[in-house]
Design a protein around this motif. Structure first.
Motif, PDB file in Angstrom:
ATOM      1  N   ALA A  81       0.669  -1.505   0.074  1.00  0.00           N
ATOM      2  CA  ALA A  81      -0.933  -0.060   0.108  1.00  0.00           C
ATOM      3  C   ALA A  81       0.699   1.256   0.171  1.00  0.00           C
ATOM      4  N   HIS A  82       2.074   1.613   0.946  1.00  0.00           N
ATOM      5  CA  HIS A  82       2.929   2.630   0.458  1.00  0.00           C
ATOM      6  C   HIS A  82       3.600   2.517  -0.738  1.00  0.00           C
ATOM      7  N   ALA A  83       3.672   1.391  -1.502  1.00  0.00           N
ATOM      8  CA  ALA A  83       4.606   1.681  -2.548  1.00  0.00           C
ATOM      9  C   ALA A  83       3.621   1.957  -3.392  1.00  0.00           C
ATOM     10  N   LEU A  84       2.244   1.628  -3.638  1.00  0.00           N
ATOM     11  CA  LEU A  84       1.091   2.084  -4.167  1.00  0.00           C
ATOM     12  C   LEU A  84       1.084   3.342  -3.755  1.00  0.00           C
ATOM     13  N   ALA A  85       1.229   3.885  -3.195  1.00  0.00           N
ATOM     14  CA  ALA A  85       0.494   6.117  -2.682  1.00  0.00           C
ATOM     15  C   ALA A  85       1.416   6.675  -3.202  1.00  0.00           C
ATOM     16  N   ASP A  86       2.312   6.143  -3.400  1.00  0.00           N
ATOM     17  CA  ASP A  86       3.682   6.955  -4.221  1.00  0.00           C
ATOM     18  C   ASP A  86       3.916   6.675  -5.870  1.00  0.00           C
ATOM     19  N   THR A  87       2.925   5.568  -6.617  1.00  0.00           N
ATOM     20  CA  THR A  87       3.099   5.815  -7.760  1.00  0.00           C
ATOM     21  C   THR A  87       1.718   6.033  -8.652  1.00  0.00           C
ATOM     22  N   HIS A  88       0.355   5.836  -8.068  1.00  0.00           N
ATOM     23  CA  HIS A  88      -0.734   5.148  -8.612  1.00  0.00           C
ATOM     24  C   HIS A  88      -1.902   6.184  -7.718  1.00  0.00           C
ATOM     25  N   PRO A  89      -2.580   7.097  -8.823  1.00  0.00           N
ATOM     26  CA  PRO A  89      -3.815   8.556  -8.261  1.00  0.00           C
ATOM     27  C   PRO A  89      -4.393   7.823  -7.395  1.00  0.00           C
ATOM     28  N   GLN A  90      -4.460   6.294  -7.129  1.00  0.00           N
ATOM     29  CA  GLN A  90      -5.656   6.189  -5.954  1.00  0.00           C
ATOM     30  C   GLN A  90      -5.134   5.479  -5.569  1.00  0.00           C
ATOM     31  N   GLY A  91      -3.544   5.036  -5.721  1.00  0.00           N
ATOM     32  CA  GLY A  91      -2.761   4.859  -3.829  1.00  0.00           C
ATOM     33  C   GLY A  91      -3.260   5.173  -2.299  1.00  0.00           C
ATOM     34  N   ARG A  92      -3.354   6.704  -2.630  1.00  0.00           N
ATOM     35  CA  ARG A  92      -3.187   7.781  -0.937  1.00  0.00           C
ATOM     36  C   ARG A  92      -4.304   6.720  -0.581  1.00  0.00           C
ATOM     37  N   SER A  93      -5.528   7.321  -1.252  1.00  0.00           N
ATOM     38  CA  SER A  93      -6.883   6.711  -0.697  1.00  0.00           C
ATOM     39  C   SER A  93      -6.985   5.140  -0.713  1.00  0.00           C
ATOM     40  N   LEU A  94      -6.464   4.084  -1.116  1.00  0.00           N
ATOM     41  CA  LEU A  94      -6.563   3.026  -1.110  1.00  0.00           C
ATOM     42  C   LEU A  94      -6.032   2.099   0.044  1.00  0.00           C
ATOM     43  N   ARG A  95      -4.208   3.395   0.218  1.00  0.00           N
ATOM     44  CA  ARG A  95      -3.312   3.460   1.913  1.00  0.00           C
ATOM     45  C   ARG A  95      -4.373   3.267   3.071  1.00  0.00           C
ATOM     46  N   ALA A  96      -5.210   4.157   2.795  1.00  0.00           N
ATOM     47  CA  ALA A  96      -6.207   4.781   3.835  1.00  0.00           C
ATOM     48  C   ALA A  96      -6.340   3.855   4.353  1.00  0.00           C
ATOM     49  N   GLU A  97      -7.501   3.000   3.346  1.00  0.00           N
ATOM     50  CA  GLU A  97      -8.158   1.453   4.065  1.00  0.00           C
ATOM     51  C   GLU A  97      -7.336   0.896   4.694  1.00  0.00           C
ATOM     52  N   VAL A  98      -6.614   0.423   4.213  1.00  0.00           N
ATOM     53  CA  VAL A  98      -5.335  -0.629   4.512  1.00  0.00           C
ATOM     54  C   VAL A  98      -4.863   0.399   5.805  1.00  0.00           C
ATOM     55  N   MET A  99      -4.987   1.305   6.354  1.00  0.00           N
ATOM     56  CA  MET A  99      -4.041   1.558   7.680  1.00  0.00           C
ATOM     57  C   MET A  99      -5.643   1.564   8.557  1.00  0.00           C
ATOM     58  N   GLN A 100      -7.174   2.316   7.692  1.00  0.00           N
ATOM     59  CA  GLN A 100      -8.175   1.990   8.977  1.00  0.00           C
ATOM     60  C   GLN A 100      -7.857   0.528  10.036  1.00  0.00           C
ATOM     61  N   ILE A 101      -7.911  -1.078   8.629  1.00  0.00           N
ATOM     62  CA  ILE A 101      -7.794  -1.921   9.573  1.00  0.00           C
ATOM     63  C   ILE A 101      -6.695  -2.261   9.908  1.00  0.00           C
ATOM     64  N   THR A 102      -5.632  -1.592   9.693  1.00  0.00           N
ATOM     65  CA  THR A 102      -4.332  -1.847  10.743  1.00  0.00           C
ATOM     66  C   THR A 102      -4.340  -1.319  12.472  1.00  0.00           C
ATOM     67  N   GLY A 103      -5.321  -0.094  11.750  1.00  0.00           N
ATOM     68  CA  GLY A 103      -5.611   0.567  13.639  1.00  0.00           C
ATOM     69  C   GLY A 103      -6.488   0.085  14.233  1.00  0.00           C
ATOM     70  N   ARG A 104      -7.631  -0.196  13.866  1.00  0.00           N
ATOM     71  CA  ARG A 104      -8.649  -1.168  14.098  1.00  0.00           C
ATOM     72  C   ARG A 104      -7.783  -2.005  14.478  1.00  0.00           C
ATOM     73  N   LEU A 105      -7.136  -3.075  14.165  1.00  0.00           N
ATOM     74  CA  LEU A 105      -6.095  -4.431  14.499  1.00  0.00           C
ATOM     75  C   LEU A 105      -5.782  -4.009  15.835  1.00  0.00           C
ATOM     76  N   MET A 106      -4.773  -3.463  15.784  1.00  0.00           N
ATOM     77  CA  MET A 106      -3.797  -2.172  16.478  1.00  0.00           C
ATOM     78  C   MET A 106      -4.271  -2.102  18.042  1.00  0.00           C
ATOM     79  N   THR A 107      -6.104  -1.314  17.846  1.00  0.00           N
ATOM     80  CA  THR A 107      -6.536  -1.709  19.179  1.00  0.00           C
ATOM     81  C   THR A 107      -7.474  -2.473  19.559  1.00  0.00           C
ATOM     82  N   GLN A 108      -7.644  -3.682  18.994  1.00  0.00           N
ATOM     83  CA  GLN A 108      -8.189  -4.908  19.286  1.00  0.00           C
ATOM     84  C   GLN A 108      -7.019  -5.117  20.212  1.00  0.00           C
ATOM     85  N   THR A 109      -5.805  -5.700  19.739  1.00  0.00           N
ATOM     86  CA  THR A 109      -4.615  -6.017  20.893  1.00  0.00           C
ATOM     87  C   THR A 109      -3.628  -4.734  21.718  1.00  0.00           C
ATOM     88  N   ARG A 110      -4.381  -3.418  21.998  1.00  0.00           N
ATOM     89  CA  ARG A 110      -3.998  -2.993  22.492  1.00  0.00           C
ATOM     90  C   ARG A 110      -2.562  -2.100  21.838  1.00  0.00           C
TER      91      ARG A 110
END
Length: 398
Positions: free
Chosen positions: A138-167
């Motif tokens: 997702a980081h790689a696409l954020a720098d190279t593709h027009p939709q990359g930043r929004s897709l990275r945001a989606e990946v970061m949402q689920i990552t943040g939820r998981l990190m919250t879940q696991t403290r």
């Protein structure tokens, strides 16, 4: 996904399927030369998208290919530190990955959908294996593709939820800060607010959680006659956060009003399902009248009305719901707590055993489960084998 053993796992899986390297290349679309380099140990790394294509051709889960099996044999509190180290590292200092493999929007979205499915089914171990590579792509696409930043945001949402879940709260902060920078629209922003309220609640920052939930509930309030299912779902989830913060802050009237509005949103939605786009934005679970009823039970438990919790529980009948439905497992902890407070300890143990059976990777992260089991243990001179096992699973302090 760095691993000195990925080539060995790939070779074993390929042989088990009776495929040559060229046959695997033809069925997966991955070059023979890359397959050869992986199997010969010249490459100990490949992008998640490539691993996913190889795994699909081999008819095995991607997680079986990208990393060796992780077990939960050690119930000590620190057992999960190494499990999430790769995710934290990918958030802190993302590696560029292989330059001869270019991730694609379609491939990363497919991997994101797999990660969301793993999360909703309680497959936290699978998430720990998939996310480092997914974050890197997702980081790689954020720098190279027009939709990359929004897709990275989606990946970061689920990552943040998981990190919250696991403290892993610091890692959750990093993920949510990235969402705030890249969120493409109001739906992603609302999902971010919903997730941040949960993070604040878990940290005990009640006033900040309440203020954020109320602000977003006001901002999102739609005209019910014209609102889309996505708008109603977003508003409904934030209203449930308003109710959760208000009940914990001894403001039952505000909590009740938020629940009434959430009920109106659920009724207006009807049976509409959560769309894939809404899930990717960060509203992982379906909002419905059932979700509201579970929040009502939670409010009753916060207000120490266990009889009301058990009355609601009969209507919800959570044990017959899929383990991944809404907040079903969290609701069952409220049920177990209510059973303890009404001197039904045997039923409470059965409820906890149901949660353990259905969500074995989720339960050890629940401080609430430790508190409920602790109430039972305090009342006992001796413990049954089931109680002793649950004490290990939830890491009950000695």
């Amino acid at each position: 996904m760095p691993s000195s053993e990925i080539g060995e796992r790939l070779k074993r899986a390929r042989k088990r399927r009776g495929l040559t390297q060229r046959g695997l290349a033809e069925s997966s679309g991955v070059s023979v030369s890359l397959i050869r380099k992986l199997e010969q140990g010249e490459r100990g790394d490949t992008r998640l998208e490539t691993a996913r294509r190889l795994a699909a051709a081999l008819r095995i889960p991607t997680t079986k290919l990208v990393a060796a099996e992780v077990t939960d044999a050690d119930p000590a509190a620190g057992a999960d530190v190494d499990r999430w180290a790769g995710v934290r590292a990918a958030l802190d200092t993302p590696e560029p990955g292989a330059t001869d493999e270019v991730p694609t929007i379609g491939g990363v979205r497919a991997a994101l959908d797999d990660a969301i499915a793993s999360y909703t089914s309680g497959g936290l171990q699978g998430m720990s294996l998939m996310l480092p590579g997914l974050l890197r792509d997702a980081h790689a696409l954020a720098d190279t593709h027009p939709q990359g930043r929004s897709l990275r945001a989606e990946v970061m949402q689920i990552t943040g939820r998981l990190m919250t879940q696991t403290r892993n709260y610091g890692a959750a902060d990093i993920a949510f800060a990235a969402v705030e920078r890249d969120a493409p629209d109001a739906l992603h922003g609302a999902a971010l607010a919903n997730n941040r309220v949960w993070l604040l609640l878990r940290r005990g920052r009640l006033a900040a959680a309440s203020a954020l939930a109320v602000q977003w509930a006001d901002d999102l309030e739609p005209r019910l006659s014209r609102a889309s299912a996505g708008e109603l779902s977003a508003w409904g989830w934030v209203l449930l956060r308003v109710a959760a913060t208000a009940s914990r802050d001894n403001r039952p009237d505000e909590a009740e009003m938020a629940l009434r509005l959430a009920t109106a949103a659920a009724v207006t939605m009807g049976r509409a399902q959560t769309s894939t786009a809404t899930k990717r934005a960060g509203f992982i679970r379906r909002f419905s009248g059932l979700t509201v009823a579970m929040q009502q039970a939670e409010q009753a438990m916060v207000e120490e009305r266990p009889d009301a919790v058990l009355r609601l529980a009969k209507r919800i009948n959570a044990v017959n719901l899929p383990a991944s439905t809404g907040n079903r497992n969290r609701h069952l902890l409220d049920v177990a707590h209510a059973q303890v407070l009404t001197r039904r300890n045997g039923e409470a143990i059965e409820t906890l055993l149901t949660v353990e059976q259905d969500a074995p990777q989720w339960l050890p992260h629940q401080r609430y489960a430790r508190e409920v089991l602790g109430l039972i243990v305090e009342q006992r001179r001796t413990l049954t084998p089931e109680m002793r096992r649950l004490a290990e699973v939830v890491r009950l302090p000695l």
